[in-house]
Design a protein around this motif. Structure first.
Motif, PDB file in Angstrom:
ATOM      1  N   PRO A  93       7.196  -0.715  -6.080  1.00  0.00           N
ATOM      2  CA  PRO A  93       6.520  -0.452  -4.804  1.00  0.00           C
ATOM      3  C   PRO A  93       5.448   0.636  -4.938  1.00  0.00           C
ATOM      4  O   PRO A  93       5.587   1.571  -5.712  1.00  0.00           O
ATOM      5  CB  PRO A  93       7.647   0.017  -3.892  1.00  0.00           C
ATOM      6  N   THR A  94       4.387   0.482  -4.147  1.00  0.00           N
ATOM      7  CA  THR A  94       3.287   1.436  -4.124  1.00  0.00           C
ATOM      8  C   THR A  94       3.166   2.028  -2.728  1.00  0.00           C
ATOM      9  O   THR A  94       3.156   1.290  -1.742  1.00  0.00           O
ATOM     10  CB  THR A  94       1.962   0.728  -4.475  1.00  0.00           C
ATOM     11  N   GLU A  95       3.069   3.354  -2.636  1.00  0.00           N
ATOM     12  CA  GLU A  95       2.880   4.003  -1.341  1.00  0.00           C
ATOM     13  C   GLU A  95       1.479   3.705  -0.827  1.00  0.00           C
ATOM     14  O   GLU A  95       0.494   3.932  -1.514  1.00  0.00           O
ATOM     15  CB  GLU A  95       3.087   5.509  -1.468  1.00  0.00           C
ATOM     16  N   LEU A  96       1.395   3.189   0.420  1.00  0.00           N
ATOM     17  CA  LEU A  96       0.101   2.896   1.029  1.00  0.00           C
ATOM     18  C   LEU A  96      -0.399   4.070   1.859  1.00  0.00           C
ATOM     19  O   LEU A  96      -1.549   4.477   1.748  1.00  0.00           O
ATOM     20  CB  LEU A  96       0.187   1.648   1.899  1.00  0.00           C
TER      21      LEU A  96
ATOM     22  N   THR B 156       8.420  11.756   8.885  1.00  0.00           N
ATOM     23  CA  THR B 156       7.291  11.130   8.196  1.00  0.00           C
ATOM     24  C   THR B 156       7.744   9.780   7.675  1.00  0.00           C
ATOM     25  O   THR B 156       8.682   9.694   6.880  1.00  0.00           O
ATOM     26  CB  THR B 156       6.799  11.999   7.020  1.00  0.00           C
ATOM     27  N   VAL B 157       7.103   8.721   8.162  1.00  0.00           N
ATOM     28  CA  VAL B 157       7.385   7.367   7.701  1.00  0.00           C
ATOM     29  C   VAL B 157       6.393   7.033   6.588  1.00  0.00           C
ATOM     30  O   VAL B 157       5.190   7.221   6.740  1.00  0.00           O
ATOM     31  CB  VAL B 157       7.258   6.343   8.843  1.00  0.00           C
ATOM     32  N   ILE B 158       6.918   6.539   5.472  1.00  0.00           N
ATOM     33  CA  ILE B 158       6.079   6.098   4.363  1.00  0.00           C
ATOM     34  C   ILE B 158       6.021   4.571   4.387  1.00  0.00           C
ATOM     35  O   ILE B 158       7.059   3.901   4.474  1.00  0.00           O
ATOM     36  CB  ILE B 158       6.627   6.571   3.004  1.00  0.00           C
ATOM     37  N   VAL B 159       4.813   4.046   4.325  1.00  0.00           N
ATOM     38  CA  VAL B 159       4.598   2.596   4.292  1.00  0.00           C
ATOM     39  C   VAL B 159       4.368   2.207   2.842  1.00  0.00           C
ATOM     40  O   VAL B 159       3.500   2.764   2.166  1.00  0.00           O
ATOM     41  CB  VAL B 159       3.395   2.196   5.164  1.00  0.00           C
TER      42      VAL B 159
ATOM     43  N   SER C 275       3.169  -7.953   2.115  1.00  0.00           N
ATOM     44  CA  SER C 275       4.486  -7.526   2.591  1.00  0.00           C
ATOM     45  C   SER C 275       4.661  -6.021   2.383  1.00  0.00           C
ATOM     46  O   SER C 275       4.239  -5.460   1.374  1.00  0.00           O
ATOM     47  CB  SER C 275       5.592  -8.297   1.872  1.00  0.00           C
ATOM     48  N   THR C 276       5.241  -5.370   3.380  1.00  0.00           N
ATOM     49  CA  THR C 276       5.455  -3.930   3.337  1.00  0.00           C
ATOM     50  C   THR C 276       6.897  -3.599   3.691  1.00  0.00           C
ATOM     51  O   THR C 276       7.608  -4.399   4.297  1.00  0.00           O
ATOM     52  CB  THR C 276       4.527  -3.201   4.320  1.00  0.00           C
TER      53      THR C 276
END
Length: 65
Positions: free
Chosen positions: A2-5, A19-22, A31-32
């Motif tokens: 996974p890559t942090e957007l 703090t929400v990380i997408v 897809s996220t």
């Protein structure tokens, strides 16, 4: 991997900040998934709201308040 957007500052009804990380799950796909910066899983509810999975606490994006 996974890559942090990006990150979304959020708040619950009691004023607690989160703090929400997408995350992008796979390169090239849209897809996220969502987690708190603590690693807790979060569910996307709508354009303004997330739900913390284990507690059921609803949190709102600060830019939407």
């Amino acid at each position: 991997m996974p890559t942090e957007l990006y990150r979304e500052p959020c708040e619950d009804s009691d004023g607690n900040r989160y703090t929400v990380i997408v995350w992008r799950l796979y390169p090239g796909l849209s897809s996220t998934s969502y987690t708190l910066d603590t690693g807790a899983l979060v569910t996307y509810v709508d354009a303004r709201t997330f739900e913390i999975d284990r507690t059921g606490v609803m949190i709102t994006r600060l830019d939407c308040l």
